[in-house]
Motif scaffolding. Sequence first.
Motif, PDB file in Angstrom:
ATOM      1  N   VAL A   1      -4.555 -43.443 -17.994  1.00 42.90           N
ATOM      2  CA  VAL A   1      -4.468 -42.175 -18.731  1.00 42.90           C
ATOM      3  C   VAL A   1      -4.904 -41.011 -17.840  1.00 42.90           C
ATOM      4  N   VAL A   2      -6.015 -41.229 -17.134  1.00 47.03           N
ATOM      5  CA  VAL A   2      -6.572 -40.174 -16.291  1.00 47.03           C
ATOM      6  C   VAL A   2      -5.595 -39.771 -15.175  1.00 47.03           C
ATOM      7  N   LEU A   3      -4.974 -40.776 -14.570  1.00 43.54           N
ATOM      8  CA  LEU A   3      -4.030 -40.472 -13.490  1.00 43.54           C
ATOM      9  C   LEU A   3      -2.832 -39.698 -14.016  1.00 43.54           C
ATOM     10  N   VAL A   4      -2.310 -40.164 -15.149  1.00 49.06           N
ATOM     11  CA  VAL A   4      -1.090 -39.551 -15.684  1.00 49.06           C
ATOM     12  C   VAL A   4      -1.345 -38.109 -16.132  1.00 49.06           C
ATOM     13  N   ILE A   5      -2.504 -37.866 -16.726  1.00 52.94           N
ATOM     14  CA  ILE A   5      -2.780 -36.505 -17.224  1.00 52.94           C
ATOM     15  C   ILE A   5      -3.567 -35.672 -16.216  1.00 52.94           C
ATOM     16  N   GLY A   6      -4.545 -36.284 -15.574  1.00 50.24           N
ATOM     17  CA  GLY A   6      -5.431 -35.528 -14.684  1.00 50.24           C
ATOM     18  C   GLY A   6      -4.746 -35.023 -13.424  1.00 50.24           C
ATOM     19  N   THR A   7      -3.817 -35.819 -12.873  1.00 48.39           N
ATOM     20  CA  THR A   7      -3.166 -35.404 -11.632  1.00 48.39           C
ATOM     21  C   THR A   7      -2.364 -34.107 -11.816  1.00 48.39           C
ATOM     22  N   PRO A   8      -1.415 -34.092 -12.773  1.00 47.34           N
ATOM     23  CA  PRO A   8      -0.678 -32.828 -12.942  1.00 47.34           C
ATOM     24  C   PRO A   8      -1.587 -31.676 -13.334  1.00 47.34           C
ATOM     25  N   LEU A   9      -2.638 -31.989 -14.106  1.00 44.55           N
ATOM     26  CA  LEU A   9      -3.552 -30.933 -14.528  1.00 44.55           C
ATOM     27  C   LEU A   9      -4.295 -30.350 -13.324  1.00 44.55           C
TER      28      LEU A   9
ATOM     29  N   THR B   1      -9.446 -34.006 -12.781  1.00 47.70           N
ATOM     30  CA  THR B   1      -8.782 -32.722 -12.561  1.00 47.70           C
ATOM     31  C   THR B   1      -9.505 -31.951 -11.456  1.00 47.70           C
ATOM     32  N   ARG B   2     -10.829 -31.954 -11.525  1.00 47.62           N
ATOM     33  CA  ARG B   2     -11.616 -31.272 -10.500  1.00 47.62           C
ATOM     34  C   ARG B   2     -11.451 -31.948  -9.140  1.00 47.62           C
ATOM     35  N   ILE B   3     -11.392 -33.261  -9.154  1.00 44.26           N
ATOM     36  CA  ILE B   3     -11.238 -33.987  -7.884  1.00 44.26           C
ATOM     37  C   ILE B   3      -9.911 -33.624  -7.229  1.00 44.26           C
ATOM     38  N   VAL B   4      -8.835 -33.599  -8.020  1.00 43.54           N
ATOM     39  CA  VAL B   4      -7.517 -33.259  -7.478  1.00 43.54           C
ATOM     40  C   VAL B   4      -7.512 -31.811  -6.990  1.00 43.54           C
ATOM     41  N   GLU B   5      -8.071 -30.917  -7.802  1.00 38.24           N
ATOM     42  CA  GLU B   5      -8.120 -29.507  -7.422  1.00 38.24           C
ATOM     43  C   GLU B   5      -8.844 -29.342  -6.087  1.00 38.24           C
ATOM     44  N   ASN B   6      -9.976 -30.026  -5.989  1.00 41.56           N
ATOM     45  CA  ASN B   6     -10.781 -29.926  -4.782  1.00 41.56           C
ATOM     46  C   ASN B   6     -10.047 -30.480  -3.560  1.00 41.56           C
TER      47      ASN B   6
ATOM     48  N   GLU C   1      -0.583 -33.812   2.210  1.00 41.82           N
ATOM     49  CA  GLU C   1      -1.721 -33.655   3.109  1.00 41.82           C
ATOM     50  C   GLU C   1      -3.023 -34.108   2.459  1.00 41.82           C
ATOM     51  N   ALA C   2      -3.078 -34.023   1.119  1.00 37.79           N
ATOM     52  CA  ALA C   2      -4.343 -34.284   0.434  1.00 37.79           C
ATOM     53  C   ALA C   2      -4.509 -35.750   0.042  1.00 37.79           C
ATOM     54  N   VAL C   3      -3.512 -36.579   0.316  1.00 39.71           N
ATOM     55  CA  VAL C   3      -3.569 -37.977  -0.134  1.00 39.71           C
ATOM     56  C   VAL C   3      -4.901 -38.681   0.186  1.00 39.71           C
ATOM     57  N   PRO C   4      -5.382 -38.594   1.434  1.00 33.71           N
ATOM     58  CA  PRO C   4      -6.654 -39.288   1.703  1.00 33.71           C
ATOM     59  C   PRO C   4      -7.798 -38.756   0.833  1.00 33.71           C
ATOM     60  N   ALA C   5      -7.833 -37.449   0.646  1.00 34.19           N
ATOM     61  CA  ALA C   5      -8.900 -36.862  -0.173  1.00 34.19           C
ATOM     62  C   ALA C   5      -8.757 -37.303  -1.625  1.00 34.19           C
ATOM     63  N   VAL C   6      -7.510 -37.407  -2.109  1.00 33.85           N
ATOM     64  CA  VAL C   6      -7.302 -37.834  -3.493  1.00 33.85           C
ATOM     65  C   VAL C   6      -7.718 -39.298  -3.657  1.00 33.85           C
ATOM     66  N   ILE C   7      -7.394 -40.127  -2.670  1.00 34.07           N
ATOM     67  CA  ILE C   7      -7.788 -41.539  -2.758  1.00 34.07           C
ATOM     68  C   ILE C   7      -9.310 -41.671  -2.736  1.00 34.07           C
TER      69      ILE C   7
ATOM     70  N   VAL D   1      -3.182 -30.352 -10.211  1.00 37.79           N
ATOM     71  CA  VAL D   1      -2.207 -29.591  -9.430  1.00 37.79           C
ATOM     72  C   VAL D   1      -1.974 -28.227 -10.088  1.00 37.79           C
ATOM     73  N   LEU D   2      -1.869 -28.250 -11.408  1.00 37.03           N
ATOM     74  CA  LEU D   2      -1.673 -26.994 -12.153  1.00 37.03           C
ATOM     75  C   LEU D   2      -2.863 -26.063 -11.942  1.00 37.03           C
ATOM     76  N   LEU D   3      -4.064 -26.608 -12.114  1.00 34.56           N
ATOM     77  CA  LEU D   3      -5.276 -25.804 -11.991  1.00 34.56           C
ATOM     78  C   LEU D   3      -5.340 -25.150 -10.610  1.00 34.56           C
ATOM     79  N   HIS D   4      -4.999 -25.926  -9.583  1.00 36.03           N
ATOM     80  CA  HIS D   4      -5.045 -25.389  -8.215  1.00 36.03           C
ATOM     81  C   HIS D   4      -4.009 -24.277  -8.027  1.00 36.03           C
ATOM     82  N   ASN D   5      -2.835 -24.462  -8.618  1.00 33.62           N
ATOM     83  CA  ASN D   5      -1.747 -23.526  -8.325  1.00 33.62           C
ATOM     84  C   ASN D   5      -1.695 -22.291  -9.212  1.00 33.62           C
ATOM     85  N   VAL D   6      -2.445 -22.301 -10.334  1.00 33.35           N
ATOM     86  CA  VAL D   6      -2.523 -21.060 -11.106  1.00 33.35           C
ATOM     87  C   VAL D   6      -3.714 -20.222 -10.640  1.00 33.35           C
ATOM     88  N   ALA D   7      -4.524 -20.804  -9.781  1.00 33.58           N
ATOM     89  CA  ALA D   7      -5.672 -20.056  -9.238  1.00 33.58           C
ATOM     90  C   ALA D   7      -5.151 -18.959  -8.300  1.00 33.58           C
ATOM     91  N   PRO D   8      -5.950 -17.926  -8.068  1.00 30.80           N
ATOM     92  CA  PRO D   8      -5.529 -16.895  -7.120  1.00 30.80           C
ATOM     93  C   PRO D   8      -5.200 -17.545  -5.766  1.00 30.80           C
TER      94      PRO D   8
END
Lengths: 347, 234
Positions: free
Chosen positions: B37-45, B116-121, B152-158, B47-54
Amino acid sequence: MISLRHLTKTYGRGDASVTVLDRLDFEVPTGRIAAVVGPSGAGKSTLAQCINLLERPTSGSVVVNGEDLSGLPEKRLRDARRRIGTVFQSSSLLSRRTAAENIALPLDFLGVTPQETRSRVGELLERVGLTDKAGHYPFQLSGGQAQRVGIARALALRPSILLADEATSGLDPDTTRSVVGLVRELRDDLDLTVVFITHEMDTVRQVADTVARLDHGRIVEQGSLVDLLTSHGSRLGRSLQPRRGHAGPEAGTRTWFVTYDSTTVPGDWIQRVTADLGASVHLLGASVETVHGVNTGSATLGIGTEDDARVVAALARCGLSGTPDHSAATFGQTDERILAGALEDAA
Amino acid sequence: MSAVVLPRADVPLGDLPALLLPAYGETVTMVGIVMAVVLVIGTPLGVLLHNVAPGGLYERPALHTVLSWIISIGRSLPFLILMAAIVPFTRFVTGTNIGIAAAVVPMSLAGIAFFTRIVENALRSVPPSIIQVARAAGGSNLQIMRSAQFGEAVPAVIGGLTIQVIAMIEYSAIAGTIGAGGIGYVAVTYGYQRFDNTVMLATIVILVVTVALVQVAGDRLVRFATPQKRLQRA
């Protein structure tokens, strides 16, 4: 050919707005390499981002081969970007892709078939002399090799315009020379129009046909490199000359700063000036090089006569322009210059 | 819940596997469902959080602020409190407030906020110049997110995923206190409430080993996903 017409870029709104580019006009004819120089904060990187359409200008236009690209709607802007290849600063490769995969990036985005991509990438690798490094990752490449990959990537979609945005910054002098050589070679072979944005004057002397100085968001001075190097009324021309330290003057001589002021300075000018003046001429420092087949340079001399007018005339007969150093603080200054020169050489 | 105090009778060693294995299976199930559940919802969230940021690909500062606040609220509640606070919601979703199904709901919520925070980071650690390269190469926003940002972020996401799995194992143990089952439940009912040191020790060993294995696996994957680490083994 690329021309920028009345290019203006303003960030922010109202009182807080900052105008970075101010009705800038600039044109580079097909097949020429134009360097754009300027102090940091002059708007160089904003200019780069407007040229490759990563930023839309507030007003004015970017015209490539007669077509205004800056006014296109967002969807078409993406296609327009493909017509301008950008070489970024050396570290801009995707770290998890090999050299070949990095070069393939624009082709992947375009949706080119794998076979076509493979052959195009092979061609490009050969062109930049890295066929044997296809499978290497960026961390396995030297700075120069990484930048060659960056150049190949910029050329993947056969653009007619190449934009180099501080492309040699951070490279050592030898590597810079080879990268610059590659850019000139590619320009000759592919008839590219190149905009070379940099703050390194040494690189400009190696690469450029024409030079423009950007200051406060405008092109304030421009001309052909040779003209600028041989006419010293120009601030841009002076800043293009390498600055080196020089030895201190001997007693009974006056220090003169001499620059090549024409394209026909004879090689034995020191002898000629000495004979002409009938006074001793000491060479305290000099930098001479051939740019596009023309000798250019500058020298610092110690001349054993007080008759300034005669010295100016003698120098002028050899196509040189000279100014005496009258400052009382000559020695202090000289020492500083030597120190600065030594530091520069050491670096 | 008042536990009935029984005379001390430690579970014999021979009976431990029969007690712990099904519980371990429950823990794995819980963590597995939650991670999906976390992967399916948290990942796009993320990515969204990162890309709506300034500075993102779809700058929407207002949306970013709202999203960011919601996630921060989710992250600031201690898991035990969150679990208790959302019991009505859990019951609405699953029809129960005990057992695996009931544990999965608060674990997923907390996990999504965490991931979500982990992906954003992780995405934030990709240099902006790489994004510029991808844009200049004619990439669409979707292509840029896939190749440049995520690529580029794959290692950080893993690496983040490893932290996430371990956190979820911990959460599952806390969820054990509301009768969610799993190793945590066994630890609480046998080890804590009955003072059964054997069971307590066994659950601790199992958790330590599990967490260590997850970490080793995560580290290996990060190494594999990073060319420099994979190829410079010498």
